[in-house]
Write a protein that holds these residues in place. Structure first.
Motif, PDB file in Angstrom:
ATOM      1  N   GLY A   1       9.684   6.834  -0.554  1.00 16.50           N
ATOM      2  CA  GLY A   1      10.329   5.827   0.357  1.00 16.50           C
ATOM      3  C   GLY A   1       9.526   5.377   1.391  1.00 16.50           C
ATOM      4  N   THR A   2       9.872   4.664   2.424  1.00 17.89           N
ATOM      5  CA  THR A   2       9.514   4.257   3.484  1.00 17.89           C
ATOM      6  C   THR A   2       9.533   5.471   4.486  1.00 17.89           C
ATOM      7  OG1 THR A   2      11.567   3.443   4.520  1.00 17.89           O
ATOM      8  CG2 THR A   2      10.337   2.069   3.560  1.00 17.89           C
ATOM      9  N   MET A   3       8.873   5.478   5.658  1.00 15.21           N
ATOM     10  CA  MET A   3       8.917   6.453   6.373  1.00 15.21           C
ATOM     11  C   MET A   3      10.106   6.703   6.970  1.00 15.21           C
ATOM     12  SD  MET A   3       6.659   8.238   7.651  1.00 15.21           S
ATOM     13  CE  MET A   3       7.467   9.919   8.384  1.00 15.21           C
ATOM     14  N   ASP A   4      11.141   5.724   7.221  1.00 13.49           N
ATOM     15  CA  ASP A   4      12.618   5.996   7.406  1.00 13.49           C
ATOM     16  C   ASP A   4      13.207   6.900   6.396  1.00 13.49           C
ATOM     17  OD1 ASP A   4      12.383   4.616   9.920  1.00 13.49           O
ATOM     18  OD2 ASP A   4      13.223   2.933   9.180  1.00 13.49           O
TER      19      ASP A   4
ATOM     20  N   LEU B   1       0.820  -1.243   0.134  1.00 15.87           N
ATOM     21  CA  LEU B   1       0.109   0.006   0.030  1.00 15.87           C
ATOM     22  C   LEU B   1       0.828   1.185   0.010  1.00 15.87           C
ATOM     23  CD1 LEU B   1      -2.439   1.736   0.334  1.00 15.87           C
ATOM     24  CD2 LEU B   1      -2.883   0.837   2.868  1.00 15.87           C
ATOM     25  N   VAL B   2       0.899   1.889  -1.107  1.00 16.09           N
ATOM     26  CA  VAL B   2       1.719   3.066  -1.078  1.00 16.09           C
ATOM     27  C   VAL B   2       0.805   4.606  -1.226  1.00 16.09           C
ATOM     28  CG1 VAL B   2       3.276   4.402  -2.897  1.00 16.09           C
ATOM     29  CG2 VAL B   2       3.210   2.002  -2.827  1.00 16.09           C
ATOM     30  N   GLY B   3       1.225   5.356  -0.436  1.00 21.86           N
ATOM     31  CA  GLY B   3       0.531   6.626  -0.274  1.00 21.86           C
ATOM     32  C   GLY B   3       1.004   7.775  -1.032  1.00 21.86           C
ATOM     33  N   LEU B   4      -0.105   8.164  -1.871  1.00 25.76           N
ATOM     34  CA  LEU B   4       0.224   9.359  -2.721  1.00 25.76           C
ATOM     35  C   LEU B   4       0.027  10.618  -1.963  1.00 25.76           C
ATOM     36  CD1 LEU B   4       1.360  10.576  -5.308  1.00 25.76           C
ATOM     37  CD2 LEU B   4      -1.044  10.053  -6.275  1.00 25.76           C
ATOM     38  N   ILE B   5       0.960  11.325  -1.238  1.00 25.46           N
ATOM     39  CA  ILE B   5       0.520  12.393  -0.451  1.00 25.46           C
ATOM     40  C   ILE B   5       0.994  13.877  -0.808  1.00 25.46           C
ATOM     41  CG2 ILE B   5       1.318  12.939   1.942  1.00 25.46           C
ATOM     42  CD1 ILE B   5       0.098  10.208   1.803  1.00 25.46           C
ATOM     43  N   GLY B   6       0.165  14.341  -0.329  1.00 29.47           N
ATOM     44  CA  GLY B   6       0.435  16.108  -0.681  1.00 29.47           C
ATOM     45  C   GLY B   6      -1.061  16.826  -0.336  1.00 29.47           C
ATOM     46  N   PRO B   7      -0.817  18.115  -0.119  1.00 32.68           N
ATOM     47  CA  PRO B   7      -1.841  18.980   0.360  1.00 32.68           C
ATOM     48  C   PRO B   7      -3.060  18.938  -0.923  1.00 32.68           C
ATOM     49  CG  PRO B   7      -0.272  20.392  -0.291  1.00 32.68           C
ATOM     50  CD  PRO B   7       0.252  18.978  -0.362  1.00 32.68           C
ATOM     51  N   ASN B   8      -4.263  19.598  -0.886  1.00 32.79           N
ATOM     52  CA  ASN B   8      -4.978  19.942  -1.886  1.00 32.79           C
ATOM     53  C   ASN B   8      -4.222  20.834  -2.898  1.00 32.79           C
ATOM     54  OD1 ASN B   8      -7.279  18.499  -0.833  1.00 32.79           O
ATOM     55  ND2 ASN B   8      -7.765  20.179   0.264  1.00 32.79           N
ATOM     56  N   GLY B   9      -4.453  20.438  -4.228  1.00 24.74           N
ATOM     57  CA  GLY B   9      -3.920  21.465  -5.194  1.00 24.74           C
ATOM     58  C   GLY B   9      -2.203  20.851  -5.546  1.00 24.74           C
TER      59      GLY B   9
ATOM     60  N   ARG C   1       4.871   2.592   1.746  1.00 22.50           N
ATOM     61  CA  ARG C   1       5.638   3.556   1.599  1.00 22.50           C
ATOM     62  C   ARG C   1       4.994   4.752   1.035  1.00 22.50           C
ATOM     63  NH1 ARG C   1       7.569   2.845  -3.294  1.00 22.50           N
ATOM     64  NH2 ARG C   1       6.467   1.167  -4.200  1.00 22.50           N
ATOM     65  N   PHE C   2       5.593   5.841   0.691  1.00 28.26           N
ATOM     66  CA  PHE C   2       5.038   7.052   0.337  1.00 28.26           C
ATOM     67  C   PHE C   2       5.654   7.740  -0.890  1.00 28.26           C
ATOM     68  CE2 PHE C   2       5.106   6.240   4.742  1.00 28.26           C
ATOM     69  CZ  PHE C   2       3.793   6.498   5.211  1.00 28.26           C
ATOM     70  N   ILE C   3       4.818   8.499  -1.593  1.00 35.49           N
ATOM     71  CA  ILE C   3       5.133   9.510  -2.589  1.00 35.49           C
ATOM     72  C   ILE C   3       4.662  10.844  -2.262  1.00 35.49           C
ATOM     73  CG2 ILE C   3       5.034  10.024  -5.205  1.00 35.49           C
ATOM     74  CD1 ILE C   3       3.972   6.828  -5.322  1.00 35.49           C
ATOM     75  N   LEU C   4       5.561  11.504  -2.023  1.00 34.94           N
ATOM     76  CA  LEU C   4       5.342  13.016  -1.556  1.00 34.94           C
ATOM     77  C   LEU C   4       5.457  13.838  -2.825  1.00 34.94           C
ATOM     78  CD1 LEU C   4       5.615  11.531   1.129  1.00 34.94           C
ATOM     79  CD2 LEU C   4       6.768  13.568   1.987  1.00 34.94           C
ATOM     80  N   ILE C   5       4.173  14.541  -2.915  1.00 32.66           N
ATOM     81  CA  ILE C   5       4.222  15.731  -4.194  1.00 32.66           C
ATOM     82  C   ILE C   5       3.885  17.037  -3.431  1.00 32.66           C
ATOM     83  CG2 ILE C   5       2.770  16.200  -6.233  1.00 32.66           C
ATOM     84  CD1 ILE C   5       2.865  13.381  -6.724  1.00 32.66           C
ATOM     85  N   SER C   6       4.543  18.021  -4.239  1.00 33.82           N
ATOM     86  CA  SER C   6       4.154  19.297  -3.912  1.00 33.82           C
ATOM     87  C   SER C   6       4.177  20.107  -5.123  1.00 33.82           C
ATOM     88  CB  SER C   6       5.179  19.879  -2.621  1.00 33.82           C
ATOM     89  OG  SER C   6       4.672  21.089  -2.544  1.00 33.82           O
ATOM     90  N   ASN C   7       3.527  21.078  -5.182  1.00 32.41           N
ATOM     91  CA  ASN C   7       3.389  21.772  -6.715  1.00 32.41           C
ATOM     92  C   ASN C   7       3.976  21.060  -7.575  1.00 32.41           C
ATOM     93  OD1 ASN C   7       3.392  24.349  -7.857  1.00 32.41           O
ATOM     94  ND2 ASN C   7       5.661  24.817  -7.721  1.00 32.41           N
ATOM     95  N   GLY C   8       3.188  19.864  -8.167  1.00 36.49           N
ATOM     96  CA  GLY C   8       3.368  18.980  -9.169  1.00 36.49           C
ATOM     97  C   GLY C   8       4.703  18.516  -9.204  1.00 36.49           C
TER      98      GLY C   8
END
Length: 234
Positions: free
Chosen positions: A203-206, A31-39, A190-197
């Protein structure tokens, strides 16, 4: 890999680029989280994967998937049960097992009493539950879920998390877009952190903590550090 995305750039036109250099993959049973604020570009990233953007430069490879949109979509004047029947007609599966599974999901999400009603008339939370049921009935290799917690009551959120855990244990890959960071931190591998496109960390939380310099930080705190100065208008 169940899903591989190499998005060099994408947007609603070649002159309106929203995403740049976003690359990731989803494997079996994670389960991979695609993370970021609205927009930030989360929903646009999902649209790029689905192939529904007007402009996308890059390559997407995906196994059979179910997509659960943030805003539920239904056929007009077709009942909930007719939606389920229509889905069955598109699948090669055992009819009896399918209906048993359907009835079980309807009971779990407390929708058995409205099977002959039109989903278009349901509340947002009920509509979201219907979309979840239809996706789970398909039993795909990959689930692509956009902001699944919006409109769900606490019990439905709990049921959803349990079902996602079960599907993951059964080998499905899951990409879940969300801005509910405390829940994501608890359930995502794992996580995918996106900001401003743009991809700011993955990666993992670590791995995220290492990138942010906050070795004991929460996902919220790490994301805040990693995106300081970013202008989220994508």
């Amino acid at each position: 890999m169940f899903l591989t995305a190499d998005i060099q750039e994408a947007g609603y036109s070649e002159d309106s680029i929203i995403l740049k250099d976003i690359r990731f993959a989803i494997s079996r049973g994670e389960l991979v989280g695609l993370i970021g604020p609205n927009g930030a570009g989360k929903s646009t990233t999902i649209k790029a994967i689905l192939g529904i953007l007007n402009y996308m430069k890059g390559e997407i490879e995906a196994r059979e998937y179910s997509y659960i949109p943030e805003r539920p979509i239904f056929y007009e004047r077709i009942t909930l049960w007719e939606h389920i029947d229509f889905l069955l007609s598109t699948l090669e599966t055992d009819k009896k097992e399918f209906y048993e599974r359907a009835n079980g999901l309807l009971k779990t999400f407390q929708l058995s009493h409205v099977i002959h009603h039109f989903p278009e008339s349901f509340s947002k939370g009920m509509q979201q539950k219907v979309m979840l049921i239809l996706a789970l009935l398909k039993k795909p290799d990959v689930y692509i879920i956009d902001e699944p917690f919006i409109g769900l009551d606490p019990r439905a959120v709990k049921e959803l998390l349990q079902m996602l855990h079960k599907e993951k244990e059964n080998g499905a890959g899951i990409l879940m877009s969300t801005h509910v960071l405390d829940t994501a931190e608890k359930i995502c591998d794992r996580f995918i952190l996106i900001s401003n496109g743009k991809l700011v960390s993955s990666g993992t939380m670590d791995d995220i903590r290492k990138d942010s310099g906050l070795l004991n930080g929460s996902l919220f705190d790490c994301f805040d550090v990693l995106t300081t100065g970013e202008n989220n208008d994508g």
